[in-house]
Motif scaffolding. Structure first.
Motif, mmCIF file in Angstrom:
data_model
loop_
_atom_site.group_PDB
_atom_site.id
_atom_site.type_symbol
_atom_site.label_atom_id
_atom_site.label_comp_id
_atom_site.label_asym_id
_atom_site.label_seq_id
_atom_site.Cartn_x
_atom_site.Cartn_y
_atom_site.Cartn_z
ATOM 1 N N TRP A 16 0.845 -1.190 0.000
ATOM 2 C CA TRP A 16 0.000 0.000 0.000
ATOM 3 C C TRP A 16 0.881 1.240 0.000
ATOM 4 O O TRP A 16 1.839 1.331 0.779
ATOM 5 N N ALA A 17 0.553 2.206 -0.843
ATOM 6 C CA ALA A 17 1.191 3.518 -0.801
ATOM 7 C C ALA A 17 0.402 4.379 0.176
ATOM 8 O O ALA A 17 -0.834 4.394 0.138
ATOM 9 N N GLY A 18 1.121 5.090 1.053
ATOM 10 C CA GLY A 18 0.460 5.887 2.068
ATOM 11 C C GLY A 18 0.548 7.376 1.777
ATOM 12 O O GLY A 18 1.616 7.886 1.421
ATOM 13 N N PHE A 19 -0.569 8.068 1.945
ATOM 14 C CA PHE A 19 -0.645 9.510 1.693
ATOM 15 C C PHE A 19 -1.262 10.218 2.894
ATOM 16 O O PHE A 19 -2.256 9.737 3.458
ATOM 17 N N VAL A 20 -0.678 11.337 3.265
ATOM 18 C CA VAL A 20 -1.235 12.201 4.301
ATOM 19 C C VAL A 20 -1.516 13.554 3.654
ATOM 20 O O VAL A 20 -0.598 14.186 3.115
ATOM 21 N N ASP A 21 -2.761 13.958 3.669
ATOM 22 C CA ASP A 21 -3.173 15.214 3.023
ATOM 23 C C ASP A 21 -2.683 15.277 1.574
ATOM 24 O O ASP A 21 -2.197 16.307 1.103
ATOM 25 N N GLY A 22 -2.773 14.153 0.885
ATOM 26 C CA GLY A 22 -2.393 14.085 -0.517
ATOM 27 C C GLY A 22 -0.914 13.936 -0.789
ATOM 28 O O GLY A 22 -0.504 13.792 -1.944
ATOM 29 N N GLU A 23 -0.082 13.944 0.253
ATOM 30 C CA GLU A 23 1.374 13.823 0.080
ATOM 31 C C GLU A 23 1.826 12.408 0.397
ATOM 32 O O GLU A 23 1.478 11.847 1.444
ATOM 33 N N PHE A 24 2.620 11.818 -0.507
ATOM 34 C CA PHE A 24 3.167 10.486 -0.283
ATOM 35 C C PHE A 24 4.109 10.505 0.918
ATOM 36 O O PHE A 24 4.972 11.376 1.024
ATOM 37 N N VAL A 25 3.923 9.535 1.827
ATOM 38 C CA VAL A 25 4.793 9.457 3.013
ATOM 39 C C VAL A 25 5.607 8.169 3.056
ATOM 40 O O VAL A 25 6.645 8.099 3.717
ATOM 41 N N GLY A 26 5.142 7.120 2.367
ATOM 42 C CA GLY A 26 5.858 5.844 2.397
ATOM 43 C C GLY A 26 4.942 4.711 1.971
ATOM 44 O O GLY A 26 3.856 4.940 1.442
ATOM 45 N N TRP A 27 5.395 3.483 2.208
ATOM 46 C CA TRP A 27 4.545 2.344 1.897
ATOM 47 C C TRP A 27 4.527 1.344 3.053
ATOM 48 O O TRP A 27 5.405 1.337 3.908
ATOM 49 N N TRP A 28 3.476 0.525 3.047
ATOM 50 C CA TRP A 28 3.292 -0.548 4.025
ATOM 51 C C TRP A 28 2.993 -1.821 3.246
ATOM 52 O O TRP A 28 2.541 -1.770 2.106
ATOM 53 N N ILE A 29 3.234 -2.957 3.881
ATOM 54 C CA ILE A 29 3.021 -4.230 3.194
ATOM 55 C C ILE A 29 2.509 -5.303 4.139
ATOM 56 O O ILE A 29 2.868 -5.333 5.323
ATOM 57 N N LEU A 30 1.660 -6.158 3.611
ATOM 58 C CA LEU A 30 1.358 -7.467 4.179
ATOM 59 C C LEU A 30 1.616 -8.452 3.050
ATOM 60 O O LEU A 30 0.950 -8.382 2.008
ATOM 61 N N GLU A 31 2.604 -9.330 3.228
ATOM 62 C CA GLU A 31 2.916 -10.291 2.166
ATOM 63 C C GLU A 31 3.078 -11.684 2.745
ATOM 64 O O GLU A 31 3.421 -11.848 3.915
ATOM 65 N N PRO A 32 2.806 -12.701 1.935
ATOM 66 C CA PRO A 32 2.962 -14.067 2.426
ATOM 67 C C PRO A 32 4.431 -14.386 2.687
ATOM 68 O O PRO A 32 5.320 -13.794 2.066
ATOM 69 N N PRO A 33 4.698 -15.299 3.624
ATOM 70 C CA PRO A 33 6.086 -15.688 3.903
ATOM 71 C C PRO A 33 6.776 -16.208 2.652
ATOM 72 O O PRO A 33 6.140 -16.826 1.796
#
Length: 198
Positions: free
Chosen positions: A67-84
């Motif tokens: 997932w790409a993360g945005f705060v007030d429309g600004e990119f802040v980073g990414w998060w992930i859930l992935e299989p082992p």
């Protein structure tokens, strides 16, 4: 099940797409961001290769992905859930690895843990996972603090074979985890101590 768009109090988490490549290039080109991963900035060609692999995660297990993360429309980073991916991480069924990476200017704002809590909730509540785990280098105290802050507990220290070892790799990697039962008990009673038997 397709990968969901998620929201927290501050963060909009949208499934990673080709629209986000330039953000990934900016993120991975900062040597401080990559300090505990490659020990150096990645080239554009390397980021493009990783981008294709990241997109492929969403096709492996329904609901999981980046997932790409945005705060007030600004990119802040990414998060992930992935299989082992490795045998020592256990079976793929019912579990996923949590990860996050933020632009340096957004560090120390509580965003990593805010996004991680939402992915943990999504994993247990929406996807029915049994276990979520995260890994980092032993010396990465900031990431370890985030893992603890979201209710994960230390499980083990282990060693990987590095083709090109970076400072601190000799001290190994650590794994933190939370299981569904622990998470449910925490939701019912936030002040209750975590159950520690897996």
């Amino acid at each position: 099940m397709s990968q969901a768009t998620l929201r927290t109090g501050r963060i909009l988490l949208v499934p990673l797409s080709d629209d986000h490549l330039e953000y990934e290039v900016e993120l991975d080109s900062d040597p401080e961001v990559m300090r505990y991963l490659d020990g150096r900035a990645r080239t554009r060609a390397e980021v493009e290769a990783f981008h294709r692999r990241r997109l492929a995660v969403a096709g492996r297990v329904p609901g999981l992905g980046f997932w790409a993360g945005f705060v007030d429309g600004e990119f802040v980073g990414w998060w992930i859930l992935e299989p082992p991916e490795r045998a020592d991480q256990g079976p793929a069924d019912g579990q996923a690895e949590l990860g996050y990476r933020l632009l340096r200017r957004h560090w120390r704002r509580g965003l990593a843990s805010e996004g991680a809590r939402e992915l943990i909730r999504h994993g247990f509540d929406d996807l029915g996972l049994d276990r979520i785990f995260a890994e980092t280098m032993t010396v990465n105290t900031a990431s370890r603090a985030t893992m603890a802050a979201v209710g994960m507990r230390y499980v083990r220290t282990f060693h990987l074979d590095w083709d090109d070892p970076i400072p601190g790799s000799d001290l190994g990697e650590v794994e933190y985890t939370i299981i569904r039962r622990e998470w449910l008990s925490r939701q019912a009673d936030p002040d209750r101590e975590l159950v520690t038997d897996a």
